[in-house]
Design an enzyme around this catalytic site. Structure first.
Site, mmCIF file in Angstrom:
data_model
loop_
_atom_site.group_PDB
_atom_site.id
_atom_site.type_symbol
_atom_site.label_atom_id
_atom_site.label_comp_id
_atom_site.label_asym_id
_atom_site.label_seq_id
_atom_site.Cartn_x
_atom_site.Cartn_y
_atom_site.Cartn_z
ATOM 1 N N THR A 8 8.151 15.149 23.786
ATOM 2 C CA THR A 8 8.499 13.996 22.963
ATOM 3 C C THR A 8 8.394 14.366 21.498
ATOM 4 O O THR A 8 7.603 15.237 21.117
ATOM 5 C CB THR A 8 7.581 12.790 23.261
ATOM 6 O OG1 THR A 8 8.019 11.665 22.486
ATOM 7 C CG2 THR A 8 6.132 13.091 22.918
ATOM 8 N N ASN A 10 8.027 11.634 19.544
ATOM 9 C CA ASN A 10 7.436 10.357 19.139
ATOM 10 C C ASN A 10 5.947 10.559 18.875
ATOM 11 O O ASN A 10 5.176 10.783 19.814
ATOM 12 C CB ASN A 10 7.659 9.320 20.249
ATOM 13 C CG ASN A 10 7.126 7.943 19.888
ATOM 14 O OD1 ASN A 10 6.171 7.801 19.128
ATOM 15 N ND2 ASN A 10 7.732 6.920 20.468
ATOM 16 N N PRO A 11 5.501 10.494 17.615
ATOM 17 C CA PRO A 11 4.097 10.761 17.319
ATOM 18 C C PRO A 11 3.142 9.767 17.971
ATOM 19 O O PRO A 11 2.004 10.107 18.285
ATOM 20 C CB PRO A 11 4.033 10.686 15.790
ATOM 21 C CG PRO A 11 5.226 9.885 15.385
ATOM 22 C CD PRO A 11 6.283 10.175 16.403
ATOM 23 N N HIS A 12 3.588 8.532 18.176
ATOM 24 C CA HIS A 12 2.740 7.526 18.836
ATOM 25 C C HIS A 12 2.444 7.937 20.280
ATOM 26 O O HIS A 12 1.314 7.793 20.760
ATOM 27 C CB HIS A 12 3.413 6.150 18.821
ATOM 28 C CG HIS A 12 3.659 5.606 17.450
ATOM 29 N ND1 HIS A 12 2.652 5.267 16.578
ATOM 30 C CD2 HIS A 12 4.816 5.345 16.797
ATOM 31 C CE1 HIS A 12 3.170 4.810 15.453
ATOM 32 N NE2 HIS A 12 4.482 4.851 15.563
ATOM 33 N N LYS A 13 3.463 8.435 20.979
ATOM 34 C CA LYS A 13 3.257 8.871 22.359
ATOM 35 C C LYS A 13 2.345 10.091 22.430
ATOM 36 O O LYS A 13 1.524 10.211 23.340
ATOM 37 C CB LYS A 13 4.600 9.191 23.038
ATOM 38 C CG LYS A 13 5.398 7.971 23.426
ATOM 39 C CD LYS A 13 6.609 8.363 24.254
ATOM 40 C CE LYS A 13 7.438 7.159 24.642
ATOM 41 N NZ LYS A 13 8.587 7.522 25.495
ATOM 42 N N ASP A 68 9.391 8.251 29.918
ATOM 43 C CA ASP A 68 10.386 7.295 29.455
ATOM 44 C C ASP A 68 9.839 5.933 29.831
ATOM 45 O O ASP A 68 9.388 5.726 30.965
ATOM 46 C CB ASP A 68 11.767 7.532 30.073
ATOM 47 C CG ASP A 68 12.850 6.879 29.235
ATOM 48 O OD1 ASP A 68 12.972 7.230 28.038
ATOM 49 O OD2 ASP A 68 13.567 6.009 29.746
ATOM 50 N N ASP A 154 3.876 -3.706 21.879
ATOM 51 C CA ASP A 154 2.466 -4.036 22.096
ATOM 52 C C ASP A 154 2.039 -5.353 21.457
ATOM 53 O O ASP A 154 1.324 -6.142 22.087
ATOM 54 C CB ASP A 154 1.560 -2.903 21.603
ATOM 55 C CG ASP A 154 1.626 -1.669 22.496
ATOM 56 O OD1 ASP A 154 2.250 -1.729 23.572
ATOM 57 O OD2 ASP A 154 1.044 -0.638 22.108
ATOM 58 N N LYS A 178 -6.590 0.154 25.608
ATOM 59 C CA LYS A 178 -5.230 0.479 26.034
ATOM 60 C C LYS A 178 -5.193 1.778 26.821
ATOM 61 O O LYS A 178 -4.500 1.877 27.842
ATOM 62 C CB LYS A 178 -4.308 0.569 24.812
ATOM 63 C CG LYS A 178 -2.857 0.832 25.199
ATOM 64 C CD LYS A 178 -1.940 0.931 23.995
ATOM 65 C CE LYS A 178 -0.505 1.222 24.448
ATOM 66 N NZ LYS A 178 0.414 1.431 23.310
#
Length: 198
Positions: A8, A10-13, A68, A154, A178
């Site tokens: 990924t 995506n830094p959040h993931k 995903d 979220d 979380k």
């Protein structure tokens, strides 16, 4: 230490997966993926997860994980679903996506705002073996944005199972809450029996 790549950009993931892995498999080192981003032209979570995992495994020669995920709202027939990241347009914009979703169901009252988060994790091994698991997190969509934690949907997603007596969106949860309960945590738990293949 076993190494695998997380497919990924995506830094959040990356941050969320690092927390999940550290809590459950401290012997597994997930490294970041800096290779080309494949075109995600699948029509299911599983198809898109496999596209990303295959590309990362081929690029790095390592076992590759790819997630995903998205939110599926029952009254919208399961949408946004695989289009969650781009629901409001052709670029990823969490705030715009949330605003559009809230507007689309603004006339829908509880208990008809039911929804669930889905995370599908694909594992692609350098030898060509592939595996797919799924995590589902049931809940409903809040009437308004609440909290500034997490990312994506979220701040508008209220899980059925709450870590405290207070009913909160995931945007109001701590990172630790979380990490222990999310759709990605559930998918990673389902993946545990397959980690010996790496």
């Amino acid at each position: 230490m076993t190494r695998a790549v997380l497919a990924t950009h995506n830094p959040h993931k990356v941050v969320e997966f690092a927390r999940i892995v550290a809590a459950t498999r401290p012997d597994l080192e997930l490294i970041g993926y800096d290779g080309p981003e494949p075109v995600e032209d699948g029509v299911t979570f599983a198809q898109n997860a496999l596209i990303k995992a295959r590309a990362a495994a081929a690029h790095t020669g390592l076992a590759a994980f790819a997630d995903d995920s998205g939110v599926c709202v029952d009254v919208l027939g399961g949408a946004p679903g695989v289009f969650s990241a781009y629901w409001a347009g052709h670029r990823k914009d969490d705030r715009a996506n949330r605003a559009l979703l809230l507007d689309q169901i603004s006339d829908i009252a509880d208990p008809h705002r039911t929804a669930h988060y889905v995370s599908v994790i694909a594992l692609a091994l350098p030898g060509g073996d592939e595996h797919v698991v799924e995590g589902v997190w049931p809940g409903r969509i809040a009437a308004a944005v609440r909290g500034d934690g997490g990312f994506g949907y979220d701040p508008v997603f209220i899980p059925d199972e709450q870590p405290t007596d207070a009913e909160r969106t995931v945007g109001e949860w701590s990172d630790e809450e979380k990490t222990a309960r999310s759709h990605r945590a559930r998918a990673f738990e389902a993946l545990q029996p397959l980690l010996s293949l790496i």
